[in-house]
Write an enzyme that holds these catalytic residues in place. Structure first.
Site, PDB file in Angstrom:
ATOM      1  N   PHE A 117       0.797  -1.195   0.021  1.00 51.94           N
ATOM      2  CA  PHE A 117       0.006  -0.142   0.003  1.00 51.94           C
ATOM      3  C   PHE A 117       0.806   1.092   0.152  1.00 51.94           C
ATOM      4  CE2 PHE A 117      -4.617   1.196   0.967  1.00 51.94           C
ATOM      5  CZ  PHE A 117      -5.157   0.269   0.352  1.00 51.94           C
ATOM      6  N   GLN A 237      -7.564  15.288   3.630  1.00 52.59           N
ATOM      7  CA  GLN A 237      -6.938  14.489   2.389  1.00 52.59           C
ATOM      8  C   GLN A 237      -7.901  14.144   1.476  1.00 52.59           C
ATOM      9  OE1 GLN A 237      -6.090   9.568   2.887  1.00 52.59           O
ATOM     10  NE2 GLN A 237      -4.221  10.865   3.423  1.00 52.59           N
ATOM     11  N   HIS A 239      -7.647  11.745  -1.442  1.00 49.26           N
ATOM     12  CA  HIS A 239      -7.406  10.412  -2.210  1.00 49.26           C
ATOM     13  C   HIS A 239      -7.201  10.594  -3.780  1.00 49.26           C
ATOM     14  CE1 HIS A 239      -7.046   6.338  -3.300  1.00 49.26           C
ATOM     15  NE2 HIS A 239      -6.992   5.954  -1.959  1.00 49.26           N
ATOM     16  N   LEU A 249     -14.428   5.864  -4.716  1.00 45.30           N
ATOM     17  CA  LEU A 249     -13.041   5.547  -4.371  1.00 45.30           C
ATOM     18  C   LEU A 249     -12.655   4.320  -5.023  1.00 45.30           C
ATOM     19  CD1 LEU A 249     -10.721   6.855  -2.717  1.00 45.30           C
ATOM     20  CD2 LEU A 249     -11.266   4.841  -1.064  1.00 45.30           C
ATOM     21  N   GLU A 252      -6.423   2.198  -3.070  1.00 48.97           N
ATOM     22  CA  GLU A 252      -4.994   2.169  -3.214  1.00 48.97           C
ATOM     23  C   GLU A 252      -4.557   0.673  -3.483  1.00 48.97           C
ATOM     24  OE1 GLU A 252      -1.576   4.525  -0.632  1.00 48.97           O
ATOM     25  OE2 GLU A 252      -3.734   4.605  -0.306  1.00 48.97           O
ATOM     26  N   ARG A 283      -0.478   9.455  -0.145  1.00 47.82           N
ATOM     27  CA  ARG A 283      -1.484  10.050  -1.037  1.00 47.82           C
ATOM     28  C   ARG A 283      -1.275  11.377  -1.287  1.00 47.82           C
ATOM     29  NH1 ARG A 283      -6.423   6.881   2.537  1.00 47.82           N
ATOM     30  NH2 ARG A 283      -5.975   4.844   1.436  1.00 47.82           N
ATOM     31  N   HIS A 370     -11.294  13.094   0.699  1.00 52.12           N
ATOM     32  CA  HIS A 370     -11.696  11.691   1.190  1.00 52.12           C
ATOM     33  C   HIS A 370     -11.648  11.561   2.884  1.00 52.12           C
ATOM     34  CE1 HIS A 370     -11.144   7.141   1.399  1.00 52.12           C
ATOM     35  NE2 HIS A 370      -9.576   7.390   2.221  1.00 52.12           N
ATOM     36  N   ARG A 412      -2.797  11.100   6.268  1.00 41.76           N
ATOM     37  CA  ARG A 412      -3.212   9.812   6.691  1.00 41.76           C
ATOM     38  C   ARG A 412      -2.361   8.852   5.762  1.00 41.76           C
ATOM     39  NH1 ARG A 412      -6.424   5.811   5.574  1.00 41.76           N
ATOM     40  NH2 ARG A 412      -8.013   7.138   4.702  1.00 41.76           N
TER      41      ARG A 412
END
Length: 598
Positions: A117, A237, A239, A249, A252, A283, A370, A412
């Site tokens: 990730f 954030q 994404h 979404l 990831e 991100r 996000h 994050r």
């Protein structure tokens, strides 16, 4: 008419954090969950790619590497004591979820499967590491269902489709909440020894978002109206891979399985921005890279999106160029069956919403609002703190995205949201139950429902001069334009001024046309807009004051991180119709801030 209830612990929110809190609280106290949705519809179910834990099931990994990646990903604004605690708890809590019955995907040996990730690395080799434990691409859904089943088994009381409107604080201590029952239009008061907020984020402030329609910042607005500060609200954030225009979404995990980002020139552009980990950078780095590609005229056909390509032939081509291998040393190769097995929901989303089969064609993606790194300030025990010195408000707790502990800092790391909700949901439930066992019920005022009733009556009594939807549309356009991925002093100043003008119009001109009692969603949607406007205002005010770039807060006029002046948390109080800002220290226990290199 007002109906009164009493439970030792009241939890506001039925998502993953709320259910984990309820499960642990119910082991030591009479516990109730109040949710505006049925818990099985909560936004936790939308989390796809995995939960971070250094299980080491496929290759060497360590909790301290996970902690360092989280600190680095946070751009050094995360509190390192809280981060170390979370990452050390990750392994046992994943096995705890497994023991509850969560159906993780499996390796051939029967262990919990893991995938790479963004931002997760082997801190010695600097290469991506397989740390995300997953259940196909529906990990959050599985966590939600598992926890809900366990709460039912534990006889947790559920008040579904109740909208909490206010928190009751009496003599400096949380005493309960006030809620509106959607089915009847009746107000209810709930008397409690302890209250836990787990109401999620507020992504509906922006035009394109991955967040559910119910993610309207209710908990943040409710507590801030009662004099409690909000922390680090400038950090939201985006994404990097939401479905173009829709914002849904694309996990990831797609890039973890070898997917690559492609611009209009057919170029894998992340090689320019993150030479080592490329498409698996954190991100904020990937989102900014996409925006820079768009600004450079390299969006697809000149439009504001790029492509995410997970076709087996593309994945295998770049895996060979990168020299990528499986953890056991075999060359990394995938086929259609492997991709379909690991990403079934993503493939189904694209087929349904775009008419595109990701096994045949690349997916059009753009950054989508996000996740809120900021929120209600708490300590490691999930107790709400109310000032720069971390003084606790007795009986009040928060967990999940609505809370700021702060384990995410300025950005994050992927998979840490699901980890956050179970680790700190558990903390909230355990410590609230302990508090309830050692304290009597506080005094509950006879007029507890008056403020909520007055606000409902105001909205119902206002003549609808302009639709709430028009104000919401303007707010989203303003925030997307000026308080999005890139920000400037001029833009944020205009945004703050505009949001405050919208708040005034909302107060004077917005009413509720539907005057019925039963399922008056018009009333609830209008009330939620007030919460979103509050969240937008404090986000813009906090961002305008922070004159640096850090993590998700990227300023074109202050492009560098400034540790000397800005290595500190923002606290924002709502006072006398304005936002008052203060600051408190970041806990730097082990890792001194340094430049982030990917």
């Amino acid at each position: 008419m007002t109906t009164h209830h009493q439970h030792e612990i009241i939890i506001v929110g039925g998502g993953g954090a709320g259910l984990m809190a309820a499960l642990y609280a119910s082991r030591g106290a009479d516990t109730a969950v109040i949710s505006k949705l049925y818990p099985s519809r909560s936004h936790t179910g939308a989390a796809q790619g995995g939960i971070g834990a250094a299980l080491g099931n496929l290759e060497d990994d360590r909790a301290e590497w996970h902690a360092f990646d989280t600190i680095k990903g946070s751009d050094y604004l995360g509190d390192q004591d809280a981060i170390e605690f979370m990452c050390n708890q990750a392994v046992p809590i994943v096995y705890e979820l497994e023991n509850m019955g969560l159906p993780f995907s499996r390796t051939k040996q029967g262990r919990i499967a893991q995938r790479p990730f963004g931002g997760h690395t082997n801190n010695e080799t600097k290469k991506p590491v397989t740390r995300a434990a997953y259940a196909a691409d529906r990990t959050g859904h599985m966590i939600l269902q598992t926890l809900y089943q366990q709460c039912i088994r534990n006889k947790v009381h559920f008040y579904d489709e109740y909208q909490v409107l206010d928190v009751v604080i009496e003599n400096g201590r949380a005493a309960g909440v006030v809620a509106w029952e959607l089915a009847t239009g009746e107000l209810h008061t709930f008397h409690a020894k302890a209250v836990i907020f787990a109401t999620g984020g507020y992504g509906r402030v922006w035009e394109v978002t991955s967040n559910a329609y119910a993610y309207t910042g209710d908990g943040l607005a409710i507590v801030s109206r009662r004099g409690i500060p909000l922390q680090d609200m400038e950090f939201f954030q985006f994404h990097p891979t939401g479905i173009r225009k829709l914002g849904i979404l694309i996990t990831e995990g797609v890039r973890g399985e070898g997917g690559v980002l492609i611009n209009n020139d057919g170029e894998r552009f992340m090689e320019r921005y993150a030479k080592t980990v490329k498409d698996l950078a954190s991100r904020d780095v990937v989102s900014r890279a996409i925006y820079l590609e768009l600004q450079g005229g390299r969006g697809i056909n000149g439009e504001n999106y790029v492509l995410l390509d997970v076709r087996p032939e593309t994945v295998n081509k770049f895996a060979e160029l990168d020299g990528r291998t499986f953890p056991d040393g075999r060359p990394f190769r995938v086929d259609r069956e492997m991709i379909l097995k690991k990403l079934p929901d993503i493939i189904d989303f694209c087929r349904t919403y775009l008419g595109i089969d990701p096994l045949e064609s690349p997916m059009p993606v753009q950054p989508t609002a996000h996740y809120a790194m900021g929120g209600i300030p708490t300590n490691i025990n999930a107790e709400v703190v109310i000032d720069e010195n971390n003084h606790v408000l007795p009986g009040l707790y928060a967990a999940g995205e609505t809370a700021c502990v702060s384990v995410h800092g300025a950005n994050r790391l992927g998979t840490n949201s699901l980890l956050d909700i179970v680790v700190f949901g558990k903390q909230a439930g355990k410590h609230a139950a302990d508090f309830a066992q050692h304290n009597d019920f506080p005094t509950f005022p006879a007029d507890a429902a008056d403020a909520a009733r007055a606000e409902v009556n105001r909205l119902l009594g206002n003549k609808p001069v302009e639709p709430a939807a028009d104000i919401a549309k303007e707010m989203k356009a303003i925030m997307s334009k000026d308080v999005g991925v890139f920000r400037t002093e001029e833009g944020m100043s205009e945004a703050l001024k505009a949001v405050r003008a919208l708040k005034e119009r909302y107060r004077k001109n917005v009413g509720v046309a539907d005057q019925s009692d039963v399922f008056n969603t018009d009333l609830i949607n209008t009330w939620e807009l007030g919460c979103l406007l509050d969240a937008a205002e404090v986000t813009a005010a906090s961002a305008l004051a922070r004159r640096e770039s850090r993590g998700a807060h990227s300023r074109e006029d202050y492009p560098k991180r400034d540790d000397e002046n800005w290595l500190k948390h923002t606290l924002a109080w709502r006072k006398d119709g304005d936002i008052k800002l203060g600051y408190k220290e970041v806990n730097v226990s082990k890792y001194e801030p340094k430049e982030r290199v990917y």
